[in-house]
Design an enzyme around this catalytic site. Structure first.
Site, PDB file in Angstrom:
ATOM      1  N   ALA A  58       0.849  -1.192   0.000  1.00 40.91           N
ATOM      2  CA  ALA A  58       0.000   0.000   0.000  1.00 40.91           C
ATOM      3  C   ALA A  58       0.885   1.242   0.000  1.00 40.91           C
ATOM      4  O   ALA A  58       2.042   1.187   0.416  1.00 40.91           O
ATOM      5  CB  ALA A  58      -0.883  -0.010   1.237  1.00 40.91           C
ATOM      6  N   GLU A  96       4.063  -5.580   7.271  1.00 41.22           N
ATOM      7  CA  GLU A  96       3.192  -4.536   7.834  1.00 41.22           C
ATOM      8  C   GLU A  96       3.391  -4.324   9.323  1.00 41.22           C
ATOM      9  O   GLU A  96       3.170  -3.226   9.839  1.00 41.22           O
ATOM     10  CB  GLU A  96       1.721  -4.873   7.563  1.00 41.22           C
ATOM     11  CG  GLU A  96       1.274  -4.659   6.137  1.00 41.22           C
ATOM     12  CD  GLU A  96       1.505  -5.861   5.243  1.00 41.22           C
ATOM     13  OE1 GLU A  96       2.307  -6.749   5.619  1.00 41.22           O
ATOM     14  OE2 GLU A  96       0.889  -5.927   4.172  1.00 41.22           O
ATOM     15  N   GLU A 108       0.185  -9.620  -1.094  1.00 40.14           N
ATOM     16  CA  GLU A 108      -1.218 -10.038  -0.940  1.00 40.14           C
ATOM     17  C   GLU A 108      -1.899 -10.131  -2.315  1.00 40.14           C
ATOM     18  O   GLU A 108      -2.713 -11.016  -2.557  1.00 40.14           O
ATOM     19  CB  GLU A 108      -1.964  -9.044  -0.036  1.00 40.14           C
ATOM     20  CG  GLU A 108      -1.498  -9.145   1.410  1.00 40.14           C
ATOM     21  CD  GLU A 108      -2.110  -8.073   2.298  1.00 40.14           C
ATOM     22  OE1 GLU A 108      -1.863  -6.891   2.028  1.00 40.14           O
ATOM     23  OE2 GLU A 108      -2.826  -8.425   3.248  1.00 40.14           O
ATOM     24  N   GLY A 111       0.794  -5.339   0.694  1.00 39.26           N
ATOM     25  CA  GLY A 111      -0.300  -5.458  -0.261  1.00 39.26           C
ATOM     26  C   GLY A 111       0.154  -6.032  -1.598  1.00 39.26           C
ATOM     27  O   GLY A 111      -0.626  -6.679  -2.302  1.00 39.26           O
TER      28      GLY A 111
HETATM   29  C1  LIG Z   1      -9.200  -2.048   5.521  1.00 48.60           C
HETATM   30  C2  LIG Z   1      -8.082  -1.291   4.891  1.00 48.60           C
HETATM   31  C3  LIG Z   1      -7.365  -2.183   3.881  1.00 48.60           C
HETATM   32  C4  LIG Z   1      -6.020  -1.622   3.672  1.00 48.60           C
HETATM   33  C5  LIG Z   1      -5.175  -2.693   3.083  1.00 48.60           C
HETATM   34  C6  LIG Z   1      -3.779  -2.515   3.519  1.00 48.60           C
HETATM   35  C7  LIG Z   1      -2.928  -3.574   2.852  1.00 48.60           C
HETATM   36  C8  LIG Z   1      -1.646  -3.777   3.531  1.00 48.60           C
HETATM   37  O1  LIG Z   1      -1.352  -4.906   3.812  1.00 48.60           O
HETATM   38  C9  LIG Z   1      -0.858  -2.574   3.899  1.00 48.60           C
HETATM   39  C10 LIG Z   1       0.449  -2.476   3.201  1.00 48.60           C
HETATM   40  O2  LIG Z   1       0.724  -2.976   2.157  1.00 48.60           O
HETATM   41  S1  LIG Z   1       1.513  -1.501   4.053  1.00 48.60           S
HETATM   42  C11 LIG Z   1       2.986  -1.518   3.072  1.00 48.60           C
HETATM   43  C12 LIG Z   1       3.757  -2.780   3.205  1.00 48.60           C
HETATM   44  N1  LIG Z   1       5.003  -2.653   2.519  1.00 48.60           N
HETATM   45  C13 LIG Z   1       6.117  -2.281   3.144  1.00 48.60           C
HETATM   46  O3  LIG Z   1       6.169  -2.133   4.340  1.00 48.60           O
HETATM   47  C14 LIG Z   1       7.317  -2.067   2.283  1.00 48.60           C
HETATM   48  C15 LIG Z   1       8.002  -0.810   2.705  1.00 48.60           C
HETATM   49  N2  LIG Z   1       9.129  -0.496   1.846  1.00 48.60           N
HETATM   50  C16 LIG Z   1      10.305  -1.129   1.926  1.00 48.60           C
HETATM   51  O4  LIG Z   1      10.494  -2.058   2.673  1.00 48.60           O
HETATM   52  C17 LIG Z   1      11.411  -0.619   1.068  1.00 48.60           C
HETATM   53  O5  LIG Z   1      11.085   0.712   0.734  1.00 48.60           O
HETATM   54  C18 LIG Z   1      11.635  -1.428  -0.233  1.00 48.60           C
HETATM   55  C19 LIG Z   1      12.237  -2.794   0.135  1.00 48.60           C
HETATM   56  C20 LIG Z   1      10.377  -1.596  -0.989  1.00 48.60           C
HETATM   57  C21 LIG Z   1      12.623  -0.677  -1.135  1.00 48.60           C
HETATM   58  O6  LIG Z   1      13.800  -0.398  -0.429  1.00 48.60           O
HETATM   59  P1  LIG Z   1      14.893   0.578  -1.043  1.00 48.60           P
HETATM   60  O7  LIG Z   1      15.983   0.678  -0.030  1.00 48.60           O
HETATM   61  O8  LIG Z   1      15.234   0.141  -2.403  1.00 48.60           O
HETATM   62  O9  LIG Z   1      14.164   1.974  -1.211  1.00 48.60           O
HETATM   63  P2  LIG Z   1      13.623   2.943  -0.081  1.00 48.60           P
HETATM   64  O10 LIG Z   1      14.565   4.063   0.062  1.00 48.60           O
HETATM   65  O11 LIG Z   1      13.229   2.192   1.125  1.00 48.60           O
HETATM   66  O12 LIG Z   1      12.273   3.451  -0.741  1.00 48.60           O
HETATM   67  C22 LIG Z   1      12.273   4.291  -1.887  1.00 48.60           C
HETATM   68  C23 LIG Z   1      11.227   5.346  -1.701  1.00 48.60           C
HETATM   69  O13 LIG Z   1       9.951   4.736  -1.681  1.00 48.60           O
HETATM   70  C24 LIG Z   1       9.239   5.097  -0.495  1.00 48.60           C
HETATM   71  N3  LIG Z   1       8.422   3.951  -0.106  1.00 48.60           N
HETATM   72  C25 LIG Z   1       8.827   2.686   0.081  1.00 48.60           C
HETATM   73  N4  LIG Z   1       7.786   1.897   0.368  1.00 48.60           N
HETATM   74  C26 LIG Z   1       6.702   2.693   0.375  1.00 48.60           C
HETATM   75  C27 LIG Z   1       5.331   2.457   0.602  1.00 48.60           C
HETATM   76  N5  LIG Z   1       4.856   1.236   0.874  1.00 48.60           N
HETATM   77  N6  LIG Z   1       4.499   3.510   0.532  1.00 48.60           N
HETATM   78  C28 LIG Z   1       4.933   4.737   0.234  1.00 48.60           C
HETATM   79  N7  LIG Z   1       6.239   5.021   0.004  1.00 48.60           N
HETATM   80  C29 LIG Z   1       7.094   3.995   0.072  1.00 48.60           C
HETATM   81  C30 LIG Z   1      10.323   5.422   0.504  1.00 48.60           C
HETATM   82  O14 LIG Z   1       9.846   6.251   1.522  1.00 48.60           O
HETATM   83  C31 LIG Z   1      11.347   6.081  -0.369  1.00 48.60           C
HETATM   84  O15 LIG Z   1      10.896   7.389  -0.578  1.00 48.60           O
HETATM   85  P3  LIG Z   1      11.950   8.583  -0.672  1.00 48.60           P
HETATM   86  O16 LIG Z   1      12.674   8.581   0.628  1.00 48.60           O
HETATM   87  O17 LIG Z   1      11.091   9.772  -0.876  1.00 48.60           O
HETATM   88  O18 LIG Z   1      12.847   8.247  -1.800  1.00 48.60           O
END
Ligand SMILES: CCCCCCCC(=O)CC(=O)SCCNC(=O)CCNC(=O)[C@H](O)C(C)(C)COP(=O)(O)OP(=O)(O)OC[C@H]1O[C@@H](n2cnc3c(N)ncnc32)[C@H](O)[C@@H]1OP(=O)(O)O
Ligand SMILES: NC(=O)C1=CN([C@@H]2O[C@H](COP(=O)(O)OP(=O)(O)OC[C@H]3O[C@@H](n4cnc5c(N)ncnc54)[C@H](O)[C@@H]3O)[C@@H](O)[C@H]2O)C=CC1
Length: 729
Positions: free
Chosen positions: A77, A141, A121, A118
């Site tokens: 998400a 999450e 999922e 998500g």
């Molecule tokens: C009843 C209501 C129903 C609702 C349903 C909800 C469903 C759910 O189950 C809820 C969810 O999905 S919550 C999200 C779960 N996913 C995560 O936790 C993954 C989080 N991201 C990561 O681990 C790393 O960014 C990742 C491994 C992906 C990449 O790592 P990197 O080191 O390559 O890159 P980062 O510097 O961490 O990230 C790059 C930019 O992307 C932003 N970002 C990452 N994940 C995001 C996300 N999920 N949402 C929004 N922004 C996100 C991150 O902040 C960064 O941004 P900048 O700092 O601006 O570059």
């Protein structure tokens, strides 16, 4: 069998939305295009639903592939949307996934990068899952204070069983493709071009019934053991959670997976709503974004110097001076990141010990390759060609000056010279060199190869290039770098001072070390101040106090009142332990006692007796102190010091302080960090009033005197976020 060569690669791109629709004969490919991580913002959800509907309407289409454009499959998400209007806009993620699950045409998720939250999922709602070998999947999450609320808690256990699902969801771990394959989470690992392979695979399953591919229609394999499994997991999860509510709430949702799918989904929704509206979820999401935001640093007193304007130097080789606890850990970190290291030590035995530790710690697989990057020496001239040096010798200003003088004369003129001092004045160290612009503090935390924090300290003359290089080095070696100003103890250790001091005062009044530790650990710290002191070694603080003239090896300095030093209240209990040779775990005794070979802190009657006699001698009356008072008396002065730090421009933003505490000091993540906790959880006014009230009771505890900035913010109703942008810094 489908021959990939027969595929039509002139795909018809219908519209450039956030889920691009392309056709390859009978196959539709929906490619999520929302850089950088393809998260499910509103437009992505809408694009997917539109694409799915269009594919269902077209009789020529027989199968659907979903994948991510660019670097990854959707990583979940869009967390930035949480709490905003677009988060609630339909279609929500649940309806996207329902459309996938119930699609009469087979849906294949083709995963590269990370399918998280998500995103995973979505993959689980699909009828088939393919992954490239480097892909990772997971439901992280819990780290955001929520649960996998788009069916993750219901579908995952239907594949891997309740036990494994609890393990995966409560730790949020990422699983590699090969392991996902063996767990049945992925159907096939594909080599080569993912798009081609996915289209080819989709063609191969066209016409097959999808009903038996729907995970939602399966039953949980270990359903009959669910009660037993949950009971067995509960204790460990509660202990590990340290007050965070998300892990056990995840377990409750997983428990419902043995019920019919719709009932379980309803339970998941209720529990998700509970977490989403808790104070912990925003705190953990703040922690997630702050960890990333601190990379966008700016000079605390000159905003013109910042990550955008400053260019780092390229660092290929680093000298490390001192092969003690820290030097060895730092060396391991550098080698693991593939940097060349020259490790210098003056004591041969210590050097040999260091080399053995480095060899043992580097993983078996890459040890020889990593070790080939290491040169060890006892000769300073071996540092003549390195790009940067990190000094980690004993914490003595005299010695550090001597070492920096030597480094200045030996290293190439453009080399950066960094000190790992835990609190000495960087400017004084820089002053003995001819290149103060290239001197910086790089404060690692023990164990340096494990702890993520790198507190970078800028001196008066440190150049923008040097700061940028230190911050870049942190990223290169996988640390979370925070930029702070120069003052005794910098940010982290400076704030620890009031915390530890107040903890010891609590002993005078009636608490035992274990009472204080218990209250702080219940708050969420991995260790209370006394267990932590025993682990680090009580002599570190003692030596510091001796150096400052607050005490001597024999006791209070002559003609000093026993409970005062330089006009401030002082408690000598820690000094008394050190004078008895009780230096903590390493000597088998400190605030606690330790059985040989064990790290378990056991309450020690000898210490209790010492404290009792001390109270009697100085006329303290023992009273019962509540956990709430212990937490407030220890943490509010620490937070108060954070306000002084902001006021003085030692940290640019409260976020820098929070990240320092989250990654360097084990501050519980579900509370967001000390400054976030103060503002969003407790409230600044309450912090101020409590400090005032404690100060009225203990007027000579100077750390309880509220910071002028805190007073000012409460009076004006200013927020910490506004301070970071509009302050006088
Ligand atoms: C009843 C209501 C129903 C609702 C349903 C909800 C469903 C759910 O189950 C809820 C969810 O999905 S919550 C999200 C779960 N996913 C995560 O936790 C993954 C989080 N991201 C990561 O681990 C790393 O960014 C990742 C491994 C992906 C990449 O790592 P990197 O080191 O390559 O890159 P980062 O510097 O961490 O990230 C790059 C930019 O992307 C932003 N970002 C990452 N994940 C995001 C996300 N999920 N949402 C929004 N922004 C996100 C991150 O902040 C960064 O941004 P900048 O700092 O601006 O570059
Ligand atoms: N131990 C900890 O938890 C932390 C320590 N620090 C700081 O890191 C620095 C090092 O601390 P530790 O590694 O704990 O000390 P340590 O006592 O384990 O190691 C220091 C090493 O420096 C060597 N050394 C002494 N003089 C030297 C010289 N002139 N040239 C080369 N090597 C020399 C010693 O032989 C010893 O091996 C100190 O400034 C300390 O304050 C910072 C963060 C945490």
């Amino acid at each position: 069998m489908v021959n990939t060569m027969t595929l039509t690669w002139e795909a018809t791109r219908e519209f450039a939305v956030m889920a691009e629709y392309s056709t390859y004969g009978s196959v539709v490919v929906l490619q999520v295009n929302n850089p950088p991580v393809n998260s499910f913002s509103y437009h992505v959800r809408q694009g997917l639903v539109d694409g799915l509907e269009k594919a269902q309407r077209d009789p020529a289409i027989r199968s659907i592939v979903i994948m991510g454009k660019g670097r990854t499959f959707p990583a979940g998400a869009d967390v930035r949307e949480f709490g905003t209007a677009s988060a609630g806009m339909m279609p929500d993620l649940l309806s996207v996934l329902a459309a996938v699950d119930t699609s009469p045409k087979p849906v294949v998720s083709a995963i590269h990068g990370t399918a998280l939250g998500g995103g995973f999922e979505l993959a689980l709602a699909s009828h088939y899952r393919l992954a490239v070998p480097s892909a990772r999947v997971g439901l992280p999450e819990v780290h955001l204070g929520i649960l996998p609320g788009a069916g993750g808690t219901q579908r995952l256990p239907r594949v891997v069983g309740v036990k494994t699902a609890i393990q995966m969801i409560t730790t949020g771990q990422h699983i590699k493709a090969q392991q996902a394959l063996s767990l049945g989470l992925v159907d096939k690992i594909v080599q080569g071009d993912l798009l081609k392979e996915a289209v080819s695979f989709a063609r191969s399953i066209e016409g097959r019934p999808v009903e038996d591919r729907r995970i939602s229609q399966k039953t949980v394999p270990d359903a009959e053991k669910v009660g037993e499994v949950v009971d067995a997991a509960r204790k460990t999860i509660i202990r590990r959670a340290r007050g965070a509510i998300a892990p056990m709430t995840c377990v409750q949702a997983i428990q419902a997976s043995v019920l019919p799918f719709d009932v379980g989904m309803q339970r998941e929704r209720e529990l998700m709503a509970f977490l989403m509206t808790s104070w912990q979820a925003p705190a953990q999401q703040y922690a997630f974004f702050s960890e990333r935001e601190v990379r966008r640093w700016s000079h605390p007193r000159d905003k013109r110097v910042n990550f955008k304007t400053a260019k780092p130097r390229v660092i290929k080789s680093v000298g490390v001076v001192g092969a003690g606890t820290m030097g060895v850990g730092i060396t391991i970190s550098l080698l693991q990141a593939g940097l060349k290291v020259v490790l210098l030590e003056v004591n041969k035995k210590q050097l040999d010990r260091g080399i053995t530790t480095i060899q043992k710690t580097l993983s078996q697989k890459s040890a020889s390759q990593r070790m080939s990057l290491l040169t060890t020496t006892m000769d300073y001239s071996a540092l003549s060609d390195v790009d940067m040096v990190i000094e980690a010798v004993f914490e003595s200003m005299r010695l550090k000056k001597e070492v920096f003088k030597k480094l200045d004369s030996i290293t190439k003129p453009q080399a950066i010279l960094a000190s790992n001092t835990s609190g000495l004045d960087i400017d004084k160290i820089a002053a003995v060199t001819k290149r103060p612009d290239k001197v910086v503090g790089t404060h690692f935390f023990a164990p340096a190869n494990i702890m993520r924090l790198l507190e970078n300290i800028l001196g008066k003359h440190t150049s923008a290039e040097t700061i940028a290089t230190a911050m870049q080095l942190g990223t290169t070696i996988g640390k979370v770098g925070v930029l702070v100003g120069n003052c005794p103890g910098f940010v982290g250790n400076r704030m620890l001072g009031p915390y530890v001091t107040e903890a010891v005062f609590l002993l005078e009044e009636g608490a035992d070390p274990q009472d204080v530790d218990k209250a702080i650990e219940e708050f969420g710290f991995a260790m209370g101040p006394f267990r932590m002191g025993d682990l680090s070694g009580l002599d570190i603080g003692w030596r510091g106090r001796i150096e400052k003239g607050l005490t001597t090896e024999q006791g209070p300095p002559p003609a000093t009142p026993p409970l005062y030093r330089r006009g401030n209240r002082y408690c000598p209990l820690a000094d008394m332990l050190c004078m008895q040779g009780r230096l903590g775990q390493k000597t088998g005794a400190g605030w606690y006692r330790y059985e040989p070979g064990s790290r378990a802190a056991l309450p020690d009657p000898v210490v209790q007796q010492m404290i009792r006699e001390y109270r009697q001698e100085h006329g303290f009356k023992k009273r019962t102190i509540s956990s709430q008072e212990i937490v407030e008396r220890c943490l509010y002065p620490l937070i108060n010091e954070g306000f002084h730090i902001l006021d003085e421009g030692i940290a640019a933003r409260s976020m820098d302080i929070d990240v320092t505490y989250l990654f360097g000091y084990g501050w519980p993540r579900h509370t967001g960090g000390p400054m976030y906790y103060a503002e969003k959880v407790v409230g600044l006014e309450k912090i101020l009033r409590s400090l005032e009230s404690y100060q009225a009771q203990y007027p000579d505890h100077h750390y309880l005197q509220p910071s002028p900035l805190l007073r000012d913010m409460v009076a004006k109703g200013t927020s910490l976020a506004a301070l970071g942008t509009d302050s006088k810094l």
